[in-house]
Structure formats: structure tokens, C-alpha cells
Design a protein around this motif. Structure first.
Motif, PDB file in Angstrom:
ATOM      1  N   GLY A   1       0.819  -1.276  -0.059  1.00 22.74           N
ATOM      2  CA  GLY A   1      -0.021  -0.120  -0.178  1.00 22.74           C
ATOM      3  C   GLY A   1       0.661   1.433   0.165  1.00 22.74           C
ATOM      4  N   VAL A   2       2.105   1.271   0.530  1.00 23.00           N
ATOM      5  CA  VAL A   2       2.926   2.423   0.782  1.00 23.00           C
ATOM      6  C   VAL A   2       3.931   2.555  -0.372  1.00 23.00           C
ATOM      7  CG1 VAL A   2       4.549   3.574   2.241  1.00 23.00           C
ATOM      8  CG2 VAL A   2       2.580   2.583   3.231  1.00 23.00           C
ATOM      9  N   VAL A   3       4.136   1.516  -1.091  1.00 23.23           N
ATOM     10  CA  VAL A   3       5.129   1.650  -2.209  1.00 23.23           C
ATOM     11  C   VAL A   3       4.699   2.579  -3.202  1.00 23.23           C
ATOM     12  CG1 VAL A   3       6.143   0.121  -4.168  1.00 23.23           C
ATOM     13  CG2 VAL A   3       6.521  -0.516  -1.749  1.00 23.23           C
ATOM     14  N   PRO A   4       3.297   2.610  -3.763  1.00 23.71           N
ATOM     15  CA  PRO A   4       3.112   3.669  -4.851  1.00 23.71           C
ATOM     16  C   PRO A   4       3.194   5.110  -4.260  1.00 23.71           C
ATOM     17  CG  PRO A   4       1.418   1.887  -4.578  1.00 23.71           C
ATOM     18  CD  PRO A   4       2.351   1.520  -3.558  1.00 23.71           C
ATOM     19  N   LEU A   5       2.943   5.335  -3.070  1.00 23.80           N
ATOM     20  CA  LEU A   5       3.061   6.503  -2.487  1.00 23.80           C
ATOM     21  C   LEU A   5       4.727   6.979  -2.446  1.00 23.80           C
ATOM     22  CD1 LEU A   5       0.475   6.453   0.490  1.00 23.80           C
ATOM     23  CD2 LEU A   5       0.353   7.458  -1.722  1.00 23.80           C
ATOM     24  N   ILE A   6       5.419   6.045  -2.318  1.00 25.68           N
ATOM     25  CA  ILE A   6       6.886   6.474  -1.972  1.00 25.68           C
ATOM     26  C   ILE A   6       7.373   6.717  -3.359  1.00 25.68           C
ATOM     27  CG2 ILE A   6       8.986   5.528  -1.558  1.00 25.68           C
ATOM     28  CD1 ILE A   6       7.736   4.178   0.877  1.00 25.68           C
ATOM     29  N   LEU A   7       7.017   5.844  -4.368  1.00 26.85           N
ATOM     30  CA  LEU A   7       7.163   6.134  -5.743  1.00 26.85           C
ATOM     31  C   LEU A   7       6.847   7.157  -6.313  1.00 26.85           C
ATOM     32  CD1 LEU A   7       6.915   2.438  -7.296  1.00 26.85           C
ATOM     33  CD2 LEU A   7       9.037   3.642  -6.654  1.00 26.85           C
ATOM     34  N   LEU A   8       5.690   7.673  -6.047  1.00 29.75           N
ATOM     35  CA  LEU A   8       5.077   9.000  -6.575  1.00 29.75           C
ATOM     36  C   LEU A   8       5.776  10.307  -5.869  1.00 29.75           C
ATOM     37  CD1 LEU A   8       2.676  10.226  -8.151  1.00 29.75           C
ATOM     38  CD2 LEU A   8       1.314  10.367  -5.936  1.00 29.75           C
ATOM     39  N   LEU A   9       6.305  10.182  -4.599  1.00 29.94           N
ATOM     40  CA  LEU A   9       7.044  11.356  -4.097  1.00 29.94           C
ATOM     41  C   LEU A   9       8.464  11.081  -4.820  1.00 29.94           C
ATOM     42  CD1 LEU A   9       7.528  13.075  -1.520  1.00 29.94           C
ATOM     43  CD2 LEU A   9       8.496  11.195  -0.295  1.00 29.94           C
ATOM     44  N   LEU A  10       9.051  10.215  -5.011  1.00 27.39           N
ATOM     45  CA  LEU A  10      10.405  10.246  -5.795  1.00 27.39           C
ATOM     46  C   LEU A  10      10.154  10.841  -7.169  1.00 27.39           C
ATOM     47  CD1 LEU A  10      11.975   6.823  -4.885  1.00 27.39           C
ATOM     48  CD2 LEU A  10      12.544   9.090  -3.997  1.00 27.39           C
ATOM     49  N   VAL A  11       9.166  10.559  -7.760  1.00 25.02           N
ATOM     50  CA  VAL A  11       8.876  11.205  -9.265  1.00 25.02           C
ATOM     51  C   VAL A  11       8.790  12.539  -9.133  1.00 25.02           C
ATOM     52  CG1 VAL A  11       7.179  11.282 -11.188  1.00 25.02           C
ATOM     53  CG2 VAL A  11       7.852   9.087 -10.218  1.00 25.02           C
ATOM     54  N   ALA A  12       8.075  13.145  -8.051  1.00 24.23           N
ATOM     55  CA  ALA A  12       7.689  14.583  -7.726  1.00 24.23           C
ATOM     56  C   ALA A  12       9.087  15.168  -7.230  1.00 24.23           C
ATOM     57  CB  ALA A  12       6.841  14.791  -6.435  1.00 24.23           C
TER      58      ALA A  12
END
Length: 126
Positions: free
Chosen positions: A23-34
Motif C-alpha cells: 500500500g505504501v510503495v506507490p506513494l513512495i514512488l510518487l514522491l520520488l517522481v515529484a
């Protein structure tokens, strides 16, 4: 003997960590992209300002400044940023350069979108 259908206390939470991680991995990836996109925006602003400064300096020192200005400005910009220099001497004795770059979206050279303008001026040498 335990009752049927009851799960022992230690085994009730089995797999919970995996579910939370997924559940948290997509949020971490989105933060890295930002964060990467913010770094590209900053890098584009720095490139535009530096290219304009180098172009204005070269144009102010050269006899026919426009060609030297454009060459110096484009030399400072990587080809994936598609720089567009605008060089000219104004009537006040200053030589001005404006370099327009497009901010890349995630990968330089693949998707370029918003323009960024870097400007600089140097005293025209006579």
C-alpha cells in the motif's frame, strides 16, 4: 483443544506487513517522481541563467556579437534541452541575451513542456 474456526493470537497478523508495504510503495514512488521533477525544474532554471550569462559575455566581447552570443549560449546547454538564444545590443551600451529552455517532464529530451527564460546583460566592450 481449541475451538474450530479460531485463529491463534500470534497468527492473526500474519501478512499484515506485506499488505502495508504494498500500500505504501506507490506513494513512495510518487514522491520520488515529484522530487525528480522538482530537481529538473531547478536544473533548467540554472541552465537557462548560465547560458544567458555566457552568451551575453561572449556577445559583449565580440565584434559582431550575435553569432558569438548564440554559439556560447548553445555551448552551455545540453542538446536534450533544445535551447533558443535571443541576443542583441540595446542602445544603452549593454549587450543582452535571453535563453529559452523547455522544462523536461521526467526525462530530458523525451517530453519537454513549459518554457523557462534566463536573461543576462553585460556592458558592451568597444
Amino acid at each position: 483443544m481449541r475451538g474450530s474456526g479460531r485463529i491463534p493470537r500470534g497468527e492473526r497478523d500474519r501478512g499484515q506487513t506485506v499488505i502495508e508495504f504494498v500500500g505504501v510503495v506507490p506513494l513512495i514512488l510518487l514522491l520520488l517522481v515529484a522530487l525528480w521533477q522538482c530537481a529538473l525544474v531547478g536544473y533548467t532554471f540554472v541552465l537557462a541563467g548560465n547560458a544567458a550569462d555566457e552568451g551575453a559575455r561572449a556577445g559583449a566581447a565580440a565584434e559582431g556579437g550575435d553569432g558569438a552570443c548564440r554559439a556560447a549560449a548553445l555551448h552551455e546547454v545540453p542538446s536534450s534541452f533544445e535551447g533558443v538564444p535571443d541576443c542583441h545590443a540595446d542602445g544603452t551600451g549593454m549587450y543582452r541575451a535571453t535563453v529559452t529552455l523547455k522544462i523536461p517532464i521526467l526525462i530530458p529530451g523525451v517530453l519537454n513542456s513549459y518554457p523557462v527564460h534566463g536573461t543576462a546583460a553585460h556592458v558592451k566592450e568597444r
